[in-house]
Design an enzyme around this catalytic site. Structure first.
Site, PDB file in Angstrom:
ATOM      1  N   ASP A 275       5.995   4.545 -13.992  1.00  0.00           N
ATOM      2  CA  ASP A 275       6.445   4.516 -12.814  1.00  0.00           C
ATOM      3  C   ASP A 275       8.538   3.641 -12.486  1.00  0.00           C
ATOM      4  OD1 ASP A 275       6.201   2.564 -10.385  1.00  0.00           O
ATOM      5  OD2 ASP A 275       4.452   1.614 -11.437  1.00  0.00           O
TER       6      ASP A 275
HETATM    7  C1  BGC Z   1       4.714   1.206  -8.217  1.00  0.00           C
HETATM    8  C2  BGC Z   1       4.290   2.610  -7.652  1.00  0.00           C
HETATM    9  C3  BGC Z   1       5.104   3.339  -6.389  1.00  0.00           C
HETATM   10  C4  BGC Z   1       6.183   3.409  -7.499  1.00  0.00           C
HETATM   11  C5  BGC Z   1       7.017   4.267  -6.314  1.00  0.00           C
HETATM   12  C6  BGC Z   1       6.561   0.853  -7.495  1.00  0.00           C
HETATM   13  O1  BGC Z   1       6.482   0.340  -7.701  1.00  0.00           O
HETATM   14  O2  BGC Z   1       4.140   0.551  -8.437  1.00  0.00           O
HETATM   15  O3  BGC Z   1       2.850   2.458  -7.275  1.00  0.00           O
HETATM   16  O4  BGC Z   1       4.415   5.218  -6.651  1.00  0.00           O
HETATM   17  O5  BGC Z   1       6.939   2.232  -7.299  1.00  0.00           O
HETATM   18  O6  BGC Z   1       7.229   3.898  -4.717  1.00  0.00           O
END
Ligand code: BGC
Length: 799
Positions: A275
């Site tokens: 993530d």
């Molecule tokens: C989130 C993810 C997301 C990623 C990219 C993160 O803050 O937890 O679910 O895919 O950002 O935007």
């Protein structure tokens, strides 16, 4: 971070190297040739993203990739001279999240805002979820993205998790099957998905540094099970590890999770990414098998290079990660030279979201009002011929919430409010109320905008964050009894919408679960005045997660949970209210009386104010429920707890009404080898068309003595649209291995010998038929990994 030599050679060579249509021979990457040309630094670059402007990475690389699809969350690292393009990764679960407008370009790039994950799961219709996935995937492909960062299927452990709206269920079978359907639909377009957040991202408070303490059994049976089902069934191109630690180890640094369980046990062959800014130690993440670090931090790059140089990280481990990222690039539309149109079929997708949203709405109550003179009116829904004028209350009726905030948001072109939905459906809506509400909402929005502008003058980053966070909704507008009486005299019915919004970074507060004083007063007064006038009241819930209902549900005549239903929300609701579509959604989570009734609430960051750490700069502390959370409820999550411990609920798991009624008959079970086929005939015995969801639970012979839940969902099915009088026989299958529980002492999935009960239910608390069949004992060995490091006081039956 060192600038790669490949980047300088530009994107042109890469693009020319690709064929341009799908019928052309598949482009392949000669991995050995590429690997031979990569220096250690090139490899380290390749396994991390390009960085994020102002935070990490090389501005030139960021500049060259950020406009591939503006607004996408990130890209892989380009190796231009080798013809390896950057492929585009974009959120998210309710539709593609990219910028709708681009500088110097008059065209727009709006995406369809589909219903939130919770609503999709509430349809219990995997075919429909697959169709939604297919429509989302078409937007991914036609807007030039390669991988969609979805679906999100963490277990709804507690009602207050801020991201529950993106998730599917408190039950791993519902979550896993829904995710599998979604992935299959998206990937039919030859674009990828990223199932997330692997695993146990069950709270947003301190999400980057919190340690989930979970027993091996609860991990296997609850928190990993949904991933296991979806990954084995639908083979997502990528898996996204979560931010949190599990039992002391960051998930992205856990070889036990990412290699031993995911790859060795489950046979996963795709690519694993972090993530955004998840985990810390780049070398350890590579060693664990977390192939790609997004969007990549300079320290991670340094750690990988230093790790290989010092021998801490075997270069062979790094090479494996590089190859798995190459596999991802190879299968991407971009590498295959797909010429995207920037013109997905938004019109067709608006119809898909409208219809799917209506199917996931849950009818919670549709009572018969008794008037003051003792006469009983027909159930208020669906609206009959007599209902033409609607008095609409609640700010969100006029400002419908399509979905949650953060990466789960979608840049949509419009949202159909309930007001517009009613008008489109041919109803008349009180103009007086409309004018009053619109002015009230505009003022509240202006005040919020001003507050953010003021904040930006002092602290730019805080202001940026504030605009990304859900913020609070305005207090409900109040009316005097006389005003309400005048409104009731000209209306045929009243609708009150209660709204909620949440999003990543924050968990919901207890005040968000309960009705606010202004909401309670509005519900009480409108019900009182309208009932006195002989008029009925419908409460509509435009929410992303469970709220308190026990204290007020007796007041209105009907309650419909519309969830956050995407951009066509108002039209979808009116399709249900008018009877064009009979509601057939059921809850995929329990609605407790008080949220503290959920056993997990003993260990959850309730109303904790914690500074948001966007870049993962914090360190692990020692504050209970913030820095670590003991999952003391163990396997007793949701109905597994409420049913086994006989704790009263407001609405049980699996509950949902219809305009019609159903009768279950001819329940049978046939056992052949390892498969139990349960059949049941469902007949529509009411006056309206409708679909019924049938749930199959099992109860193990030793459930009382061996600390197992009284019942566990193993399968579900939904009828087609049944006309009055029509019936359908459904078959629900369970395999013998699916009867197993996880035995920590044996490190194995164990089926206990004996007679199993197969419970056919309309909800977890409405069992229509019980069948029995025997099972022989057997075990499937698993690796003894991911043990908690602390002793916990786990909840047990009989304790
Ligand atoms: C989130 C993810 C997301 C990623 C990219 C993160 O803050 O937890 O679910 O895919 O950002 O935007």
């Amino acid at each position: 971070m060192k600038k790669t030599m490949f980047f300088a050679l530009g994107m042109v060579a890469m693009l020319c190297g690709c064929s341009t249509n799908t019928s052309a021979p598949r482009n392949t990457i000669d991995q050995e040739e590429v690997m031979a040309k990569l220096s250690l630094e090139d490899k380290a670059h390749f396994v991390i993203g390009v960085g994020m402007a102002g935070f990490s990475g090389d501005d030139a690389v960021i500049g060259a990739t950020k406009n591939l699809v503006p607004g996408a969350a990130g890209t892989t690292y380009p190796l231009d001279s080798l013809g390896i393009p950057a492929v585009v990764l974009a959120d998210g679960p309710a539709g593609l999240r990219i910028d709708a407008k681009r500088e110097g370009d008059s065209a727009t790039y709006y995406c369809t805002h589909f219903p939130i994950g919770t609503l999709l799961a509430s349809t219990w219709n995997t075919k429909l979820v697959e169709e939604v996935g297919q429509a989302i995937g078409e937007e991914v492909k036609e807007y030039g993205a390669d991988v969609l960062l979805a679906p999100a299927l963490n277990i709804m452990r507690n009602p207050l998790c801020g991201r529950n709206f993106e998730y599917y269920s408190e039950d791993p079978v519902v979550a896993g099957k829904t995710a599998a359907a979604y992935i299959t639909g998206v990937q039919k377009n030859d674009v990828g998905t990223s199932i997330k957040h692997f695993a146990a991202n069950n709270q947003e408070t301190n999400r980057m540094n919190t340690d989930a303490h979970i027993s091996q059994r609860a991990l296997r049976e609850i928190y990993l099970k949904g991933f296991e089902i979806a990954i084995k069934e639908a083979k997502p191109w990528t898996v996204m590890t979560s931010y949190n630690y599990i039992n002391g180890v960051y998930t992205s640094e856990s070889k036990d999770l990412v290699t031993t369980i995911l790859r060795d046990e489950w046979g996963y062959e795709g690519t694993v990414m972090t993530d955004w800014f998840g985990g810390k130690d780049g070398a350890k993440q590579m060693w664990a098998g977390n192939d790609m670090l997004q969007p990549g931090k300079n320290e991670q790059f340094d750690s990988i290079v230093a790790g290989v140089r010092s021998g801490k990280l075997a270069e062979a481990d790094l090479d494996l990660c590089v190859k798995r990222v190459l596999n991802l690039v190879e299968r991407s539309p971009r590498y295959q030279g797909y010429k995207f149109s920037n013109k997905p079929d938004l019109k067709a997708h608006a119809a898909v979201t409208r219809q799917s949203a209506a199917e996931g709405m849950v009818l919670m109550k549709n009572g018969q009002m008794t008037t003051d003179n003792g006469q009983s009116a027909a159930p208020v829904l669906p609206f009959g011929e007599n209902i033409k004028n609607v008095a609409l209350y609640g700010c969100t009726s006029y400002d419908f919430i399509a979905g949650g905030t953060g990466s789960g948001n979608v840049n949509h072109a419009y949202v159909v409010s309930l007001l517009d939905g009613l008008k489109n459906g041919g109803y008349t809506v009180s103009d007086e109320l409309k004018t009053a509400y619109e002015q009230y909402i505009t003022e509240a929005k202006e005040a919020k905008k001003k507050a953010i502008e003021e904040m930006a003058k002092k602290d730019k980053q805080a202001a940026m964050l504030a605009s990304f966070l859900p913020g609070s909704l305005p207090a409900e507008k109040q009316f005097t009894a006389d005003e309400l009486a005048a409104q009731a005299s000209v209306a045929d019915v009243a609708i009150i919408t209660i709204g909620r919004i949440s999003g990543e970074f924050l968990d919901r507060k207890s005040s968000d679960f309960n009705l606010s004083p202004s909401e309670r007063q509005l519900v009480e007064q409108v019900c009182d005045v309208y009932h006195k006038a002989g008029k009925q009241v419908v409460v509509l819930l435009n929410i992303g997660g469970v709220i308190e209902t026990a204290s007020w549900k007796e007041l209105p005549d009907a309650i419909l949970c519309a969830w956050q239903a995407g951009q066509e929300g108002g039209n979808s609701v009116v399709d249900v209210l008018s009877g064009k579509q009979s509601p057939s959604g059921k809850f995929t989570m329990t609605w407790p009386v008080n949220f503290t009734d959920a056993y997990s609430s003993k260990n959850f960051p309730i109303d904790q104010e914690v500074k948001i750490d966007m870049m993962n700069q914090g360190q692990k502390g020692n504050v209970k429920n913030v820095d670590y959370t003991d999952y003391e409820e163990d396997i007793y999550v949701g109905y597994r707890y409420f049913d086994s411990f006989e704790v009263p609920v407001s609405y049980p798991f699996g509950f949902g009404l219809s305009y019609t009624t159903f009768e279950y008959s001819d329940a049978k079970i046939v056992q052949k080898n390892d498969i139990y086929d349960v059949t049941v005939t469902v007949k529509n015995t009411g006056k309206y068309e409708g679909k019924e969801v049938v749930e199959l639970y099992i109860s193990a012979p030793d459930n009382k003595t061996a600390n197992k839940p009284t019942k566990e969902l193993k399968a579900f099915a939904k009828t087609k649209l049944l006309k009055p009088g029509e019936n359908e026989t459904l078959t629900l299958s369970v395999t013998a291995p699916e009867l197993a529980s996880f035995d920590e002492a044996a490190s194995a999935w164990v089926v206990a010998e004996g007679e199993y009960q197969f419970l056919i239910g309309a909800s977890s608390q409405d069992i229509k038929a019980t069948l029995t069949a025997p099972a022989k004992s057997f075990q499937t060995k698993a690796n003894d990994v991911m043990k908690p490091q602390e002793q916990m006081k786990l909840l047990k039956r009989g304790s």
